[in-house]
Structure formats: C-alpha cells, structure tokens
Design a protein around this motif. Sequence first.
Motif, PDB file in Angstrom:
ATOM      1  N   LYS A  86       0.674  -1.141  -0.064  1.00  0.00           N
ATOM      2  CA  LYS A  86       0.055  -0.032  -0.020  1.00  0.00           C
ATOM      3  C   LYS A  86       0.806   1.130  -0.007  1.00  0.00           C
ATOM      4  O   LYS A  86       0.465   2.102  -0.567  1.00  0.00           O
ATOM      5  N   HIS A  87       1.888   1.206   0.688  1.00  0.00           N
ATOM      6  CA  HIS A  87       2.938   2.314   1.022  1.00  0.00           C
ATOM      7  C   HIS A  87       3.976   2.488  -0.198  1.00  0.00           C
ATOM      8  O   HIS A  87       4.809   3.157  -0.127  1.00  0.00           O
ATOM      9  N   LYS A  88       3.736   1.479  -1.134  1.00  0.00           N
ATOM     10  CA  LYS A  88       4.797   1.687  -2.318  1.00  0.00           C
ATOM     11  C   LYS A  88       6.410   1.440  -1.852  1.00  0.00           C
ATOM     12  O   LYS A  88       7.503   1.741  -2.618  1.00  0.00           O
ATOM     13  N   GLN A  89       6.132   0.402  -0.939  1.00  0.00           N
ATOM     14  CA  GLN A  89       7.682  -0.136  -0.355  1.00  0.00           C
ATOM     15  C   GLN A  89       7.947  -1.400  -1.163  1.00  0.00           C
ATOM     16  O   GLN A  89       9.251  -1.609  -0.934  1.00  0.00           O
ATOM     17  N   ILE A  90       6.916  -1.910  -1.731  1.00  0.00           N
ATOM     18  CA  ILE A  90       7.475  -3.214  -2.462  1.00  0.00           C
ATOM     19  C   ILE A  90       6.535  -2.947  -3.817  1.00  0.00           C
ATOM     20  O   ILE A  90       5.441  -2.242  -3.777  1.00  0.00           O
ATOM     21  N   ASP A  91       7.016  -3.590  -5.020  1.00  0.00           N
ATOM     22  CA  ASP A  91       6.256  -3.719  -6.218  1.00  0.00           C
ATOM     23  C   ASP A  91       5.095  -4.723  -6.212  1.00  0.00           C
ATOM     24  O   ASP A  91       3.977  -4.420  -6.966  1.00  0.00           O
ATOM     25  N   GLY A  92       5.214  -5.780  -5.389  1.00  0.00           N
ATOM     26  CA  GLY A  92       3.779  -6.840  -5.380  1.00  0.00           C
ATOM     27  C   GLY A  92       4.324  -7.702  -4.330  1.00  0.00           C
ATOM     28  O   GLY A  92       5.302  -7.811  -3.730  1.00  0.00           O
ATOM     29  N   VAL A  93       3.152  -8.589  -3.960  1.00  0.00           N
ATOM     30  CA  VAL A  93       3.366  -9.582  -2.935  1.00  0.00           C
ATOM     31  C   VAL A  93       2.908 -11.014  -3.407  1.00  0.00           C
ATOM     32  O   VAL A  93       1.860 -11.067  -3.937  1.00  0.00           O
ATOM     33  N   ILE A  94       3.669 -11.978  -3.016  1.00  0.00           N
ATOM     34  CA  ILE A  94       3.352 -13.277  -3.336  1.00  0.00           C
ATOM     35  C   ILE A  94       2.765 -13.863  -1.974  1.00  0.00           C
ATOM     36  O   ILE A  94       3.755 -13.756  -1.145  1.00  0.00           O
ATOM     37  N   ILE A  95       1.668 -14.516  -1.988  1.00  0.00           N
ATOM     38  CA  ILE A  95       0.997 -15.128  -0.719  1.00  0.00           C
ATOM     39  C   ILE A  95       1.259 -16.461  -1.014  1.00  0.00           C
ATOM     40  O   ILE A  95       0.333 -17.198  -1.759  1.00  0.00           O
ATOM     41  N   THR A  96       2.213 -17.205  -0.272  1.00  0.00           N
ATOM     42  CA  THR A  96       2.230 -18.761  -0.661  1.00  0.00           C
ATOM     43  C   THR A  96       1.127 -19.538   0.281  1.00  0.00           C
ATOM     44  O   THR A  96       0.895 -20.627  -0.207  1.00  0.00           O
ATOM     45  N   SER A  97       0.768 -18.997   1.153  1.00  0.00           N
ATOM     46  CA  SER A  97      -0.314 -19.649   2.262  1.00  0.00           C
ATOM     47  C   SER A  97      -0.741 -18.580   3.281  1.00  0.00           C
ATOM     48  O   SER A  97      -0.051 -17.635   3.580  1.00  0.00           O
ATOM     49  N   ARG A  98      -2.168 -18.562   3.369  1.00  0.00           N
ATOM     50  CA  ARG A  98      -2.624 -17.493   4.142  1.00  0.00           C
ATOM     51  C   ARG A  98      -3.521 -17.783   5.193  1.00  0.00           C
ATOM     52  O   ARG A  98      -4.332 -18.755   4.942  1.00  0.00           O
ATOM     53  N   ALA A  99      -3.664 -16.711   6.115  1.00  0.00           N
ATOM     54  CA  ALA A  99      -4.795 -16.823   7.031  1.00  0.00           C
ATOM     55  C   ALA A  99      -5.932 -15.890   7.092  1.00  0.00           C
ATOM     56  O   ALA A  99      -7.035 -15.978   7.547  1.00  0.00           O
ATOM     57  N   LEU A 100      -5.448 -14.728   6.436  1.00  0.00           N
ATOM     58  CA  LEU A 100      -6.422 -13.492   6.088  1.00  0.00           C
ATOM     59  C   LEU A 100      -7.567 -14.112   5.272  1.00  0.00           C
ATOM     60  O   LEU A 100      -7.317 -14.832   4.274  1.00  0.00           O
ATOM     61  N   PRO A 101      -8.819 -13.575   5.618  1.00  0.00           N
ATOM     62  CA  PRO A 101      -9.717 -13.714   4.361  1.00  0.00           C
ATOM     63  C   PRO A 101      -9.465 -13.183   3.149  1.00  0.00           C
ATOM     64  O   PRO A 101      -8.854 -12.092   3.196  1.00  0.00           O
ATOM     65  N   TYR A 102     -10.032 -14.088   2.160  1.00  0.00           N
ATOM     66  CA  TYR A 102      -9.827 -13.560   0.713  1.00  0.00           C
ATOM     67  C   TYR A 102     -10.188 -12.127   0.544  1.00  0.00           C
ATOM     68  O   TYR A 102      -9.552 -11.381  -0.148  1.00  0.00           O
ATOM     69  N   GLU A 103     -11.440 -11.765   1.175  1.00  0.00           N
ATOM     70  CA  GLU A 103     -11.925 -10.339   0.876  1.00  0.00           C
ATOM     71  C   GLU A 103     -10.933  -9.424   1.369  1.00  0.00           C
ATOM     72  O   GLU A 103     -10.671  -8.277   0.870  1.00  0.00           O
TER      73      GLU A 103
END
Length: 320
Positions: A112-129
Amino acid sequence: MTNIKDVARYANVSVTTVSRVLNGHPYVKAEKRNAVMEAVQALNYHQNSNAINLSKGRTMLLGVVVPFINHPYFSQLLHGISIKALEEGYTLVLFQTSYDRDKELEALEMLKHKQIDGVIITSRALPYEQVRSYTAYGAIVLCEDSEGGEMSTVSIDHYESFLAGMNYLIEKGHRRIGYCIARPSSPNSMLRLEAYETALQSINEPINANWAFVQCLTMEDGERVVHQYKHLRQKPSAFLVASDQVAAGIWMECKKQGIRVPQDLAILGLDNHPIARALGLSTIDLPIDQVGRELVVRAIDTSSIQKKKYGFTIVERGSV
C-alpha cells in the motif's frame, strides 16, 4: 557526496547528457560520452539505484508471505521463487508469518505504501476479501486455487491430485482410507477434502471422522498419527497424506511399532520430496519449483489476471 550535477559540471555537459550516458542511450556523441565517463571515474560517482527505481515507479522488491521457511514444501517453493526473482533482477522481502494475520498485513501495508512492487502469498490466514482489498495498490499473487477474478493465482490442481491419489488407493483394493492434512480451513485443504469425499461416495463408503488427521506438518505429526491409529477400534487400511514429511514420520513409527507397510497399512504421500525417495514411499509428484517460478512471473506481469494450475504424477514405490 557526489551527485549527477557535479558530474555534469566536471564534464562540461548538461545533466540530461549525463543521464543519457549512464542509462546507455545510443545517441550521444563519443566526445561527450568519454567526458562523462572520465568525470564519473574522477569523482568516484555511483548511481543511486533506489532513486532510479523510484523515478521509474518501481522498487524492484517483491514481498513473499510464507508461514514457515523450515518446512520442505515451502522451502522448495521459495527456491523456485528466489531463482526466478534473481533472473528478473528483483530482491525478495520475506515475511515469515506462522499464520499470524498481523504479519500477513505487514506485507500488504508495505504494498500500500509503495515500499514493494508486489506480494506473493504462498499460504494465508487472512480472509480472501481482506487480501483483495489491497489489489488497488499493486500486484498480489496467491499460491492457491481460488475462484475470485481480482488476483492472479498459481497452484497445483489440489482437487484432481487428491482425487487421483484416492482412486489409486481404491484400485489397489483399499476401501477404508484415512487422510492427513495440515489446516482444514485452508483453500487447498478444502479442495482435498472435497476430493476425498467424492472418492468415498463413488464406492459407497461412509466417511469415518476417526480416520481424519489434521494439523499434520512434520515427521513428529506422523508419529502422532500412528499412536492415534493404534488405539482405533476400526482401523483404516491406507492413508493419503498431504505431505511426504508426515508420510515419512508415519512410515518410521510404523516400523518401530511392528506395523507392516504396506501389508497392514498403505501410505501414499504428496510432494515427492527426497525423503520419499530415500524411504521408498509411494507419493504424488508435484512441480513445486515451477510453481514458485511462475508466482514471480505473475507478480511482475501485471497486464492481466491469470489463473494457472500445474498437474501431477503418481510415483509408485513400495508403500502401497
């Protein structure tokens, strides 16, 4: 500290000319190019790569959300990710989360704060939405088979691979089949459970809740499964195990307990990890390294949303 204006002043050229020379622009006169390079050497000037990337709207950093780095599946996935990132000139920012939602949010907030160009999530606990709500800020790629159209996904065909494993065990004469998975609430595990139920329904076998083993990630978990198996009044004749590490733990504990594999208990693992080859465990080979590489491709190429699934191969050895 020397800056580009100092170089321009020393070489008696414009800042624009210095920039064109340093960025390899072909249309610069040789005498000016030589003057700039002489100034760079004399002043010991070094370009600020961060400033260059930011001027282009990129950091050349990719965030990678991973629950565990010491688990063979995620280690192999990270290997593929790191190799492809290196090839593409990207540096990885690793977020080891242990499925802590706040840790996962840290990666998304950096996006969100433009500190990285993208995020790869290999496995998650956060809800999809909740993850989806960050797609306005940059590329998010999921290593799962999800239906939403807002994020690219790269995955193994978890439903079909587990169904093929079940059918393989059924073809070998097994009807009382148990399973071992990690988190039952994860998208991948839910697909595997759906395949498990479909296979049992096809042979009119009921689902026995006592044959379901969850939170299975390590060899020690495999040992736990065998201890629980021994106390079952009605025992399964086979296990489909969603990790070769767990399958190896089951195999070794069976050996200690005098349970014959596959005569008393058949074991079919998943991943085709080197430990499966060493122990002669039958397994389902998954192209995890390729998945890792493709995750990086999708994180870099933001021109479209892509859904990619990889296939699998059943590897017959001596445990079924």
